[in-house]
Design a protein around this motif. Structure first.
Motif, short mmCIF file in Angstrom:
data_model
loop_
_atom_site.label_atom_id
_atom_site.label_comp_id
_atom_site.label_asym_id
_atom_site.label_seq_id
_atom_site.Cartn_x
_atom_site.Cartn_y
_atom_site.Cartn_z
N LEU A 199 -15.94 -23.83 28.00
CA LEU A 199 -14.69 -24.59 27.92
C LEU A 199 -14.82 -25.82 27.04
N GLU A 200 -16.05 -26.28 26.82
CA GLU A 200 -16.27 -27.39 25.89
C GLU A 200 -16.02 -26.96 24.44
N MET A 229 -10.96 -20.76 33.28
CA MET A 229 -10.72 -22.01 33.99
C MET A 229 -10.79 -21.75 35.50
N SER A 283 -11.14 -25.43 25.07
CA SER A 283 -10.48 -24.95 26.28
C SER A 283 -9.06 -24.46 26.02
N TYR A 320 -14.36 -21.09 36.56
CA TYR A 320 -15.09 -22.36 36.54
C TYR A 320 -14.74 -23.18 37.78
N TRP A 337 -9.76 -28.56 37.48
CA TRP A 337 -9.62 -27.34 36.67
C TRP A 337 -8.60 -26.38 37.26
#
Length: 637
Positions: A83-84, A95, A87, A98, A114
């Protein structure tokens, strides 16, 4: 789940997992990596990079592989890196995964963050619609329910995976990897069915294979039996000609099989007509009349990774068309391991609804059109909890979990409903300061180590915990970061319903008595110094000596040897005599304050243990010489 057996051969349902790739994605190895998560050894970043995968593909693959194996800490690392990257372009399902991974490692703050992003990205997703923006739902679920007690079946569980219990006459039948049998395609053992007696009281029998005639070079799991005990449905890999039947990608789908009991043996194994080579069907459960079969599948029409379906069983033994139970129960994630009770209460596991992390167990009253309910703590945990069965006649049941403290990777737990409760109030306090300790975890444990109640101290360090009336002997156990575990043994009688002032004492980890430690350092005291050529205690010593006395009074098991020292000035023999007097005067003071003489001794070391360079003939300042004129308080056996 952390099933370490030949679940690696399955597509998804023995471990309640399935590829949740978005519909329309190309059918590539990268897109379907989740299908292969259990098909061999884990890949590394370097190996996947050498195959030409992009950073995005690698993070997805490694994150999914860890997620499917319930390695949520590892999964959260790879999903965070994914996601870095960007995203905004990553599928919203990541998401959600995570957020689930963060919740399973108890990072509730970031998990909620999130989930809010996921809800914004997929407003019409069933999981988003079910998500409660009130973040207190975690706290509500964590409060230990007064309805149930749970206990690990330690005498039945193995070091491998044990799960999917079912009722069969007086037996409990379950799936296990304890045989450690392997195939040429996998070095990981595959699953077999075992049974143990289900006593009303007393111990369970030694688990044995069940039945031998169904044992194969395949995975057998998730049984359900008709009330007369003569019909069984069970899950097995697609299995033909005594071997796995695989598709072009090497995946052996799951199927439900039917077997009948005749002439003392199980036989006449039938492949159900709605099984397929293209999707999996698994985890059957029969209603009371054996007219409906509930199961999990990823067949066409599935909302997510796997859904709960129902099919009618006709009087002539034929089957109707499987029906998806719809979005009231199913979500875009996993719904699996259904069980239908005699009163038509459906229990199932899901990671698509608000819960404590991983798979949680839910229930819904189908007859009265009730709402889906999370069963909460102690049945659910931050780990995977699944395959619950419940006997309404005895108000007891069983389920599986990979929570910490178990015997193996997945363990079977027994649960019982509680008739009445004993309420216990008290506080947790620091052993030295006697200050109350807020936010300590409080557990009640029975004599076999089972958890029968849970609470947390409030901001004032107080707690209230409820335990079943039938628990006459138990311990109240407190845990808090930075402290050693504290416990209080309790004995109560059946007529005691309210117990007050149950005080649990905890000791700071840094102050735990370790043989050879110096209390000056443990208690962070100012050094006990002496004037030159004097054995009398100085005024600045008494405050710290009183702290030593207080420490020893709170810990009657502690014994101390006082070691007194001199600097190097004066003759060696004189210094031994002087240090001995210093030790004796210090011992006398401690004894005079209520410490038994058997617990405190003293010895003079003269100048034999200098702590700096100021030996005979070395020129040192008065300050440096002073550092050697000291007493130490060493913990001894």
């Amino acid at each position: 789940m952390k099933i370490k057996t030949s679940i690696i051969l399955l597509s998804f349902l023995f471990v309640a997992t399935l590829c949740s790739a978005q519909k329309g994605n190309k059918n590539s190895v990268a897109d379907n990596f989740e299908h292969y998560a259990y098909m061999g050894n884990e890949s590394t970043y370097e190996e996947l990079s050498e195959k030409g995968m992009s950073d995005e593909e690698i993070c997805k693959n490694l994150g999914n592989a860890a997620y499917l194996k319930a390695k949520y800490d590892e999964a959260s690392y790879w999903y965070a890196k994914l996601l870095e990257l960007n995203s905004k372009t990553i599928e919203a399902d990541y998401m959600y995964r995570y957020a689930q991974s963060l919740k399973s490692i108890k990072n509730y703050k970031d998990s909620n963050l999130w989930m809010k992003k996921f809800k914004k990205a997929k407003k019409n997703d069933v999981r988003a619609l079910n998500y409660d923006m009130d973040e207190s739902y975690i706290d509500d679920l964590m409060i230990a329910s007064s309805e149930y007690t749970i206990e690990n079946l330690a005498s039945v569980n193995s070091k491998e995976s044990d799960f999917a219990p079912s009722f069969y006459n007086e037996f409990l039948v379950f799936s296990t990897g304890r045989d450690l049998e392997t195939t040429s395609r996998s070095s990981t053992s595959y699953l077999n069915l075992y049974k143990t007696t289900r006593p009303e009281k007393g111990a369970y029998s030694t688990a044995t294979a069940f039945p031998e005639e169904l044992k194969s070079v395949a995975n057998e799991s998730s049984t359900t039996f008709s009330k007369d005990g003569n019909t069984m449905y069970f899950t097995r890999n697609n299995y033909k000609k005594r071997s796995f039947n695989r598709d072009k990608n090497g995946i052996s789908r799951l199927k439900i099989y039917k077997s009948t009991f005749k002439d003392g043996k199980w036989g006449n194994i039938e492949d159900l007509p709605f099984n397929s080579e293209l999707y999996s069907v698994a985890h059957p459960t029969l209603n009371k009349e054996s007219t409906k079969l509930y199961f999990s599948s990823d067949m066409p029409g599935t909302l997510g990774a796997s859904d709960i379906f129902m099919v009618d069983i006709h009087a002539d033994g034929s089957y109707g068309i499987p029906q998806n139970l719809g979005s009231k129960i199913n979500t875009e994630s996993k719904e699996t391991f259904p069980f239908i009770s005699d009163s038509d209460v459906l229990y199932f596991a899901s990671d698509g609804r608000p819960g404590l992390g991983g798979l949680d167990i839910f229930s819904i009253d189908l007859k009265n059109q009730g709402k889906v309910k999370n069963l909460g703590n102690p049945i659910n945990s931050p780990n995977d909890d699944f395959s619950l069965i419940f006997d309404e006649e005895t108000s007891s049941g069983f389920f599986a979990s990979n929570r910490t403290g178990g015997v193996g990777s997945d363990d079977i737990y027994a649960l019982k409903t509680i008739d009445c409760m004993v309420s216990i109030t008290g506080n947790a306090v620091d052993k030295d300061s006697e200050k109350t300790l807020p936010f300590a975890t409080i557990n009640a444990r029975n004599t076999s180590g089972g958890n029968v109640g849970e609470a947390q101290t409030d901001a004032q360090g107080n707690y209230t915990i409820e335990i079943p009336c039938q628990e006459s002997q138990y311990s109240i156990v407190a845990n808090l970061d930075g402290y050693e575990e504290g416990s209080l043994f309790m004995i109560t009688t059946p007529d005691e319903k309210n117990i007050k002032n149950a005080r649990v004492v905890l000791e700071e980890s840094s102050k735990v008595a370790v043989i050879g430690a110096d209390l000056v350092k443990v208690l962070k005291l100012a050094p006990i110094y002496f004037d030159l050529n004097s054995s009398y205690l100085r005024n600045d010593a008494f405050e710290n000596l009183d702290k030593v006395v207080a420490y020893m009074k709170k810990r009657p098991e502690v014994k101390v040897e006082i070691g007194s020292h001199t600097d190097s000035r004066e003759e060696d023999g004189y210094n031994l005599w002087l240090s001995d007097r210093r030790a004796k005067r210090t011992v006398a003071y401690i004894i005079s304050n209520g410490i038994a003489s058997s617990r405190i001794t003293g010895k003079g070391y003269g100048e034999t243990e200098l702590i700096n360079k100021c030996a005979n003939g070395v020129i040192c300042s008065d300050r440096d010489h002073q550092l050697n004129r000291r007493s130490e308080f060493i913990l001894i056996d």
